[in-house]
Design a protein around this motif. Structure first.
Motif, PDB file in Angstrom:
ATOM      1  N   ASP A  86       0.838  -1.207   0.000  1.00 16.16           N
ATOM      2  CA  ASP A  86       0.000   0.000   0.000  1.00 16.16           C
ATOM      3  C   ASP A  86       0.870   1.252   0.000  1.00 16.16           C
ATOM      4  OD1 ASP A  86      -2.361  -1.450   0.003  1.00 16.16           O
ATOM      5  OD2 ASP A  86      -2.625  -1.363   2.179  1.00 16.16           O
ATOM      6  N   GLY A  87       1.992   1.188   0.728  1.00 16.89           N
ATOM      7  CA  GLY A  87       2.914   2.322   0.746  1.00 16.89           C
ATOM      8  C   GLY A  87       3.539   2.580  -0.614  1.00 16.89           C
ATOM      9  N   MET A  88       3.840   1.504  -1.336  1.00 15.18           N
ATOM     10  CA  MET A  88       4.379   1.654  -2.692  1.00 15.18           C
ATOM     11  C   MET A  88       3.356   2.312  -3.609  1.00 15.18           C
ATOM     12  SD  MET A  88       6.260  -2.060  -3.079  1.00 15.18           S
ATOM     13  CE  MET A  88       6.821  -1.797  -4.768  1.00 15.18           C
ATOM     14  N   ALA A  89       2.095   1.893  -3.502  1.00 18.36           N
ATOM     15  CA  ALA A  89       1.038   2.487  -4.323  1.00 18.36           C
ATOM     16  C   ALA A  89       0.859   3.963  -3.977  1.00 18.36           C
ATOM     17  CB  ALA A  89      -0.263   1.721  -4.133  1.00 18.36           C
ATOM     18  N   ALA A  90       0.926   4.281  -2.682  1.00 15.28           N
ATOM     19  CA  ALA A  90       0.796   5.682  -2.272  1.00 15.28           C
ATOM     20  C   ALA A  90       1.967   6.511  -2.800  1.00 15.28           C
ATOM     21  CB  ALA A  90       0.733   5.767  -0.749  1.00 15.28           C
ATOM     22  N   ALA A  91       3.167   5.910  -2.783  1.00 13.14           N
ATOM     23  CA  ALA A  91       4.341   6.618  -3.294  1.00 13.14           C
ATOM     24  C   ALA A  91       4.209   6.888  -4.790  1.00 13.14           C
ATOM     25  CB  ALA A  91       5.605   5.811  -3.003  1.00 13.14           C
ATOM     26  N   LEU A  92       3.653   5.920  -5.530  1.00 14.12           N
ATOM     27  CA  LEU A  92       3.419   6.128  -6.961  1.00 14.12           C
ATOM     28  C   LEU A  92       2.496   7.325  -7.179  1.00 14.12           C
ATOM     29  CD1 LEU A  92       3.337   5.412  -9.981  1.00 14.12           C
ATOM     30  CD2 LEU A  92       1.577   3.703  -9.425  1.00 14.12           C
ATOM     31  N   ARG A  93       1.424   7.382  -6.410  1.00 14.39           N
ATOM     32  CA  ARG A  93       0.484   8.496  -6.579  1.00 14.39           C
ATOM     33  C   ARG A  93       1.139   9.835  -6.217  1.00 14.39           C
ATOM     34  NH1 ARG A  93      -2.939   4.381  -4.308  1.00 14.39           N
ATOM     35  NH2 ARG A  93      -4.502   3.702  -5.844  1.00 14.39           N
ATOM     36  N   GLU A  94       1.956   9.834  -5.156  1.00 12.52           N
ATOM     37  CA  GLU A  94       2.636  11.073  -4.745  1.00 12.52           C
ATOM     38  C   GLU A  94       3.601  11.555  -5.827  1.00 12.52           C
ATOM     39  OE1 GLU A  94       4.516  10.060  -1.094  1.00 12.52           O
ATOM     40  OE2 GLU A  94       2.617   9.852   0.019  1.00 12.52           O
ATOM     41  N   ARG A  95       4.365  10.616  -6.397  1.00 17.24           N
ATOM     42  CA  ARG A  95       5.302  10.993  -7.457  1.00 17.24           C
ATOM     43  C   ARG A  95       4.532  11.491  -8.682  1.00 17.24           C
ATOM     44  NH1 ARG A  95      10.446   8.296  -6.473  1.00 17.24           N
ATOM     45  NH2 ARG A  95      10.459   7.972  -4.216  1.00 17.24           N
ATOM     46  N   ALA A  96       3.369  10.896  -8.942  1.00 14.26           N
ATOM     47  CA  ALA A  96       2.562  11.324 -10.080  1.00 14.26           C
ATOM     48  C   ALA A  96       2.115  12.776  -9.922  1.00 14.26           C
ATOM     49  CB  ALA A  96       1.356  10.406 -10.243  1.00 14.26           C
ATOM     50  N   VAL A  97       1.694  13.133  -8.724  1.00 11.82           N
ATOM     51  CA  VAL A  97       1.282  14.513  -8.457  1.00 11.82           C
ATOM     52  C   VAL A  97       2.458  15.466  -8.657  1.00 11.82           C
ATOM     53  CG1 VAL A  97       0.515  16.099  -6.647  1.00 11.82           C
ATOM     54  CG2 VAL A  97      -0.611  13.867  -6.912  1.00 11.82           C
ATOM     55  N   ALA A  98       3.630  15.071  -8.144  1.00 11.78           N
ATOM     56  CA  ALA A  98       4.810  15.938  -8.257  1.00 11.78           C
ATOM     57  C   ALA A  98       5.241  16.108  -9.709  1.00 11.78           C
ATOM     58  CB  ALA A  98       5.953  15.345  -7.436  1.00 11.78           C
ATOM     59  N   VAL A  99       5.234  15.020 -10.475  1.00 15.66           N
ATOM     60  CA  VAL A  99       5.633  15.104 -11.884  1.00 15.66           C
ATOM     61  C   VAL A  99       4.639  15.951 -12.673  1.00 15.66           C
ATOM     62  CG1 VAL A  99       5.860  13.747 -14.018  1.00 15.66           C
ATOM     63  CG2 VAL A  99       6.965  12.971 -11.912  1.00 15.66           C
ATOM     64  N   ALA A 100       3.348  15.784 -12.390  1.00 19.62           N
ATOM     65  CA  ALA A 100       2.334  16.577 -13.086  1.00 19.62           C
ATOM     66  C   ALA A 100       2.558  18.073 -12.866  1.00 19.62           C
ATOM     67  CB  ALA A 100       0.946  16.165 -12.614  1.00 19.62           C
ATOM     68  N   ALA A 101       2.850  18.433 -11.626  1.00 18.77           N
ATOM     69  CA  ALA A 101       3.063  19.846 -11.313  1.00 18.77           C
ATOM     70  C   ALA A 101       4.337  20.376 -11.962  1.00 18.77           C
ATOM     71  CB  ALA A 101       3.126  20.029  -9.800  1.00 18.77           C
ATOM     72  N   ALA A 102       5.390  19.574 -11.940  1.00 21.39           N
ATOM     73  CA  ALA A 102       6.680  20.029 -12.456  1.00 21.39           C
ATOM     74  C   ALA A 102       6.699  20.120 -13.982  1.00 21.39           C
ATOM     75  CB  ALA A 102       7.788  19.099 -11.983  1.00 21.39           C
ATOM     76  N   ARG A 103       5.938  19.238 -14.658  1.00 19.09           N
ATOM     77  CA  ARG A 103       6.024  19.164 -16.119  1.00 19.09           C
ATOM     78  C   ARG A 103       4.820  19.778 -16.838  1.00 19.09           C
ATOM     79  NH1 ARG A 103      11.130  17.883 -17.472  1.00 19.09           N
ATOM     80  NH2 ARG A 103      10.211  17.761 -19.560  1.00 19.09           N
ATOM     81  N   GLY A 104       3.846  20.305 -16.098  1.00 18.77           N
ATOM     82  CA  GLY A 104       2.689  20.928 -16.716  1.00 18.77           C
ATOM     83  C   GLY A 104       1.793  19.946 -17.450  1.00 18.77           C
ATOM     84  N   VAL A 105       1.684  18.731 -16.932  1.00 16.73           N
ATOM     85  CA  VAL A 105       0.846  17.691 -17.530  1.00 16.73           C
ATOM     86  C   VAL A 105      -0.150  17.206 -16.475  1.00 16.73           C
ATOM     87  CG1 VAL A 105       2.675  16.951 -19.101  1.00 16.73           C
ATOM     88  CG2 VAL A 105       2.440  15.829 -16.868  1.00 16.73           C
ATOM     89  N   SER A 106      -1.083  16.363 -16.902  1.00 20.38           N
ATOM     90  CA  SER A 106      -1.952  15.696 -15.929  1.00 20.38           C
ATOM     91  C   SER A 106      -1.583  14.212 -15.901  1.00 20.38           C
ATOM     92  CB  SER A 106      -3.423  15.864 -16.290  1.00 20.38           C
ATOM     93  OG  SER A 106      -3.731  15.183 -17.487  1.00 20.38           O
ATOM     94  N   VAL A 107      -1.713  13.600 -14.739  1.00 16.11           N
ATOM     95  CA  VAL A 107      -1.379  12.182 -14.572  1.00 16.11           C
ATOM     96  C   VAL A 107      -2.526  11.504 -13.840  1.00 16.11           C
ATOM     97  CG1 VAL A 107       0.240  10.484 -13.688  1.00 16.11           C
ATOM     98  CG2 VAL A 107       1.080  12.718 -14.444  1.00 16.11           C
TER      99      VAL A 107
END
Length: 413
Positions: free
Chosen positions: A296-317
């Protein structure tokens, strides 16, 4: 069981004969589920079963069940099973070893005239691999209640072919109820390890005590297509953003420690043109761990990284759950029966988990279940180079056979 002629040589010959169906130039097999080659492999198994008096039933999802009666009709069958379907560039042994080792148990009992108290059932499950129709393990999953029959029948392959239509086209849709395969006393599955541990440690087999939990996801990254000649500073490149997430998954697995595993097996971009910046990238994520909280922690980490990448790259994930199953223990009493059989034959072994999904993982939800692993060279599987030795196959066969016969019981004069 020394008076029962379980034959490693006959098992090996059967493996080589089955391997000719769908043989590839590099020495592997391409016998994908619900193809004419799958039908040919099924027909060979059915013929071998008829030759030793097994009765065949096929259910509405194509699961094959070959029965050898026992003296006591009130006893539920003791089952042996695995699968005959392969990956597009698969090997000769993944799944097939378990089916044909079960056949060899039946052949030896027939040859020696041995009668068991309980019936023994050999099962070839439909679509274990999931290469053509996804997710994998559909036949066993539906039989054990993880999917409905209709869900399976309505699944389509990448070309839009419906599972139910493909099953009918190869002539292997039966009339039986898949749920009938829940009515078993025990279930045994022999499989190659698909990992390097047993070979590395010089052991003959593994007693599989449990399966790791898994969570699968589909990730969709949406950016903005633009000309490849445009400035780098204003791009919203979906593929670049996706690649950052793919790389992050390796870190997520290492950070989870223990049995943490993360894999991206599929990726596709749109519009898929050489001189257009991709506006959409889609990829699969497969997360596994022996601890469900860590998973569950790995899945949560995936979602957290997705939010960070979306913000940094101007995309939606978007991270969408696709499929999951929990950590699954196998039956301790059956595992001990395997250990006793190995010790009695001086076959070296160790206890171990499986990080890979098998039909046994679904069957264990409804039936006392256990698995045996045989070593494979280099841990290579889902590959035409997949390789085992006749000696490893025979060790797995003998332990499987002794444990199955001990569970079913021999009729004493």
């Amino acid at each position: 069981m020394s008076n029962i002629p379980f034959s490693g040589a006959r098992l090996w010959a059967s493996l080589m004969e089955m391997a000719r169906i769908g043989a590839t130039p590099k020495g592997g097999c391409n016998r994908q589920t619900l193809t004419p080659l799958d039908a040919e492999g099924r027909a060979l198994l059915a013929r071998w079963g008829r030759e030793i008096g097994l009765s065949l039933t096929t259910d509405r999802l194509g699961n094959m069940a070959l029965l050898r009666p026992g003296r006591d009709p009130s006893r539920k069958p003791v089952a042996i099973g695995s699968h005959l379907d392969t990956q597009p560039t698969g090997g000769k042994f993944d799944g097939v070893l378990g089916v044909l080792a079960g056949l060899e148990v039946m052949r030896a009992l027939h040859e020696s005239g041995t009668e068991t108290e309980a019936p023994i059932l050999l099962i070839n499950w439909t679509n274990e691999e999931g290469a053509r129709f996804s997710p994998p393990m559909m036949g066993s999953g539906a039989a054990m209640g993880a999917f409905t029959e209709q869900q399976v029948l309505d699944t389509t392959d990448p070309d839009g072919v419906r599972f139910g239509a493909a099953l009918e086209a190869i002539g292997w849709k039966g009339e039986g109820d898949p749920a009938a395969l829940r009515d078993l006393e025990a279930y045994f599955e022999l499989h190659i390890e698909q990992g390097p541990i047993l070979e590395r440690e010089g052991l003959d087999l593994g007693v599989v005590t449990h399966a790791l939990a898994q969570q699968w996801f589909d990730v969709v990254v949406t950016g903005e297509e633009s000309h490849a000649g445009g400035a780098m500073s204003h791009r919203k490149d979906a593929l670049v953003a996706a690649s950052i997430l793919v790389q992050a998954l390796e870190s997520i697995a290492h950070e989870a420690g223990g049995d943490g595993r993360a894999t991206v097996g599929r990726i596709a971009v749109e519009p898929s043109s050489r001189n257009v910046v991709p506006s959409v990238a889609r990829f699969s994520v497969d997360l596994r761990h022996g601890d469900e909280a860590a998973l569950d922690g790995m899945a949560a980490a995936l979602r957290e990284r997705a939010v960070a990448v979306a913000a940094a790259r101007g995309v939606s994930v978007e991270v969408k759950p696709f499929w999951a199953f929990p950590q699954t223990p196998f039956d301790p009493a059956l595992a001990e029966r395997l250990r006793q059989a190995a010790r009695a034959r001086s076959i070296s072994f160790r206890d171990m988990p499986t990080g890979i999904g098998h039909d046994a993982v679904y069957v264990a939800r409804q039936v006392p279940t256990v698995m045996i692993f045989s070593p494979c060279h280099g841990g290579i599987s889902h590959n035409e180079a997949e390789s085992i030795t006749p000696q490893w196959a025979e060790a797995g066969l003998l332990v499987l056979a002794d444990a199955v016969v001990a569970t079913a019981g021999i009729v004493r004069a």
